[in-house]
Design an enzyme around this catalytic site. Structure first.
Site, PDB file in Angstrom:
ATOM      1  N   GLY A 117       0.839  -1.192   0.000  1.00 12.31           N
ATOM      2  CA  GLY A 117       0.000   0.000   0.000  1.00 12.31           C
ATOM      3  C   GLY A 117       0.873   1.241   0.000  1.00 12.31           C
ATOM      4  O   GLY A 117       1.999   1.215   0.497  1.00 12.31           O
TER       5      GLY A 117
ATOM      6  N   GLN B  19       3.335   9.909   0.720  1.00 11.56           N
ATOM      7  CA  GLN B  19       4.608   9.190   0.891  1.00 11.56           C
ATOM      8  C   GLN B  19       5.578   9.461  -0.259  1.00 11.56           C
ATOM      9  O   GLN B  19       6.769   9.180  -0.139  1.00 11.56           O
ATOM     10  CB  GLN B  19       4.363   7.681   1.029  1.00 11.56           C
ATOM     11  CG  GLN B  19       3.635   7.318   2.313  1.00 11.56           C
ATOM     12  CD  GLN B  19       3.407   5.830   2.418  1.00 11.56           C
ATOM     13  OE1 GLN B  19       2.407   5.316   1.951  1.00 11.56           O
ATOM     14  NE2 GLN B  19       4.353   5.112   3.029  1.00 11.56           N
TER      15      GLN B  19
ATOM     16  N   CYS C 298       5.664  -0.187   7.183  1.00  6.94           N
ATOM     17  CA  CYS C 298       5.331   0.962   6.336  1.00  6.94           C
ATOM     18  C   CYS C 298       6.561   1.324   5.508  1.00  6.94           C
ATOM     19  O   CYS C 298       7.671   1.339   6.038  1.00  6.94           O
ATOM     20  CB  CYS C 298       4.946   2.139   7.232  1.00  6.94           C
ATOM     21  SG  CYS C 298       4.550   3.643   6.332  1.00  6.94           S
ATOM     22  N   LEU C 299       6.344   1.635   4.238  1.00  5.44           N
ATOM     23  CA  LEU C 299       7.478   1.998   3.379  1.00  5.44           C
ATOM     24  C   LEU C 299       8.155   3.281   3.861  1.00  5.44           C
ATOM     25  O   LEU C 299       9.324   3.507   3.554  1.00  5.44           O
ATOM     26  CB  LEU C 299       7.016   2.160   1.928  1.00  5.44           C
ATOM     27  CG  LEU C 299       6.539   0.861   1.252  1.00  5.44           C
ATOM     28  CD1 LEU C 299       5.992   1.157  -0.137  1.00  5.44           C
ATOM     29  CD2 LEU C 299       7.676  -0.157   1.170  1.00  5.44           C
TER      30      LEU C 299
ATOM     31  N   HIS D  28      -4.622   1.914   7.652  1.00  5.06           N
ATOM     32  CA  HIS D  28      -3.222   2.367   7.745  1.00  5.06           C
ATOM     33  C   HIS D  28      -2.974   3.472   6.707  1.00  5.06           C
ATOM     34  O   HIS D  28      -2.414   4.526   7.027  1.00  5.06           O
ATOM     35  CB  HIS D  28      -2.298   1.170   7.506  1.00  5.06           C
ATOM     36  CG  HIS D  28      -0.841   1.506   7.389  1.00  5.06           C
ATOM     37  ND1 HIS D  28       0.111   1.048   8.265  1.00  5.06           N
ATOM     38  CD2 HIS D  28      -0.157   2.265   6.486  1.00  5.06           C
ATOM     39  CE1 HIS D  28       1.302   1.520   7.908  1.00  5.06           C
ATOM     40  NE2 HIS D  28       1.167   2.256   6.822  1.00  5.06           N
ATOM     41  N   GLU D  29      -3.407   3.215   5.459  1.00  5.91           N
ATOM     42  CA  GLU D  29      -3.163   4.206   4.395  1.00  5.91           C
ATOM     43  C   GLU D  29      -3.981   5.471   4.629  1.00  5.91           C
ATOM     44  O   GLU D  29      -3.518   6.584   4.362  1.00  5.91           O
ATOM     45  CB  GLU D  29      -3.483   3.610   3.021  1.00  5.91           C
ATOM     46  CG  GLU D  29      -2.667   2.388   2.636  1.00  5.91           C
ATOM     47  CD  GLU D  29      -1.164   2.588   2.754  1.00  5.91           C
ATOM     48  OE1 GLU D  29      -0.688   3.721   2.590  1.00  5.91           O
ATOM     49  OE2 GLU D  29      -0.460   1.601   3.031  1.00  5.91           O
TER      50      GLU D  29
ATOM     51  N   HIS E 205      -2.342   7.919   6.792  1.00  5.43           N
ATOM     52  CA  HIS E 205      -1.356   8.764   6.109  1.00  5.43           C
ATOM     53  C   HIS E 205      -1.990  10.061   5.617  1.00  5.43           C
ATOM     54  O   HIS E 205      -1.353  11.115   5.605  1.00  5.43           O
ATOM     55  CB  HIS E 205      -0.758   8.035   4.896  1.00  5.43           C
ATOM     56  CG  HIS E 205       0.354   7.085   5.228  1.00  5.43           C
ATOM     57  ND1 HIS E 205       1.532   7.486   5.803  1.00  5.43           N
ATOM     58  CD2 HIS E 205       0.465   5.747   5.052  1.00  5.43           C
ATOM     59  CE1 HIS E 205       2.322   6.425   5.971  1.00  5.43           C
ATOM     60  NE2 HIS E 205       1.696   5.356   5.524  1.00  5.43           N
TER      61      HIS E 205
HETATM   62 ZN   LIG Z   1       2.422   3.423   5.632  1.00  7.70          ZN
END
Ligand SMILES: [Zn+2]
Length: 173
Positions: A46, A51, A96-97, A138-139, A142
């Protein structure tokens, strides 16, 4: 399509609240294509636009990558809204990236109903549970400038941020 650099914590831009999208047009689709390519390259399941430094309420996701040999199943969420969330919680060990190499056990509603615009700008609703529900929440965090580590205790969060800063310094040397 292009792979864009992923911003990592504690970069302050990750704390920005993203803005609603007025229109799903070709420019936005180009952004979503870049996001998907960036996510596949990372690899991750995701990615939110912030990000890669774009403060728009856009998310891409593909959960199929968890199973080897499955065809890709990209999902796009523009201006997502949670309409309902279960009282029952589920715990996942999230990563998370933007928080590379770090994981944390996070409780979130086990199931959610959400409304969003898809890749073509069409309004959709989805009933999500399991990993899809967790990943969507989660996304969506962000989009509000919230990372999974913000759900951890201050001690754990500070420890992770210190490790990230140290790793970045080491990488720069
Ligand atoms: Zn994330």
């Amino acid at each position: 399509m292009a792979i864009r650099p992923i911003i990592t914590a504690p970069d302050p831009s990750l704390k920005r609240v993203s803005e609603s999208v007025d229109q799903v047009d070709d420019d936005l689709r180009a952004l979503m294509d870049d996001m998907l390519e960036t996510m596949y390259d990372a690899p991750g399941i995701g990615l939110a636009a912030i990000q890669i430094g774009v403060p728009k309420r856009v998310i891409v996701m593909d959960l199929s990558l968890r199973e080897e040999g499955e065809p890709p199943e990209p999902r796009y969420f523009v201006n997502p809204e949670i309409l309902w969330a279960s009282e029952e919680l589920a715990t996942y060990n999230e990563g998370c990236l933007s928080v590379p190499e770090e994981f944390g056990e996070i409780d979130r509603p086990a199931a959610v109903k959400a409304r969003f615009l898809d890749y073509d700008g069409k309004q959709q609703e989805i009933d999500a549970d399991g990993l899809l529900a967790t990943c969507l929440q989660h996304e969506m965090d962000h989009l509000e400038g919230v990372l999974f580590i913000d759900h951890l205790s201050r001690i754990k969060r500070d420890m992770i941020v210190r490790r990230l800063v140290k790793a970045r310094k080491a990488a720069a040397e």
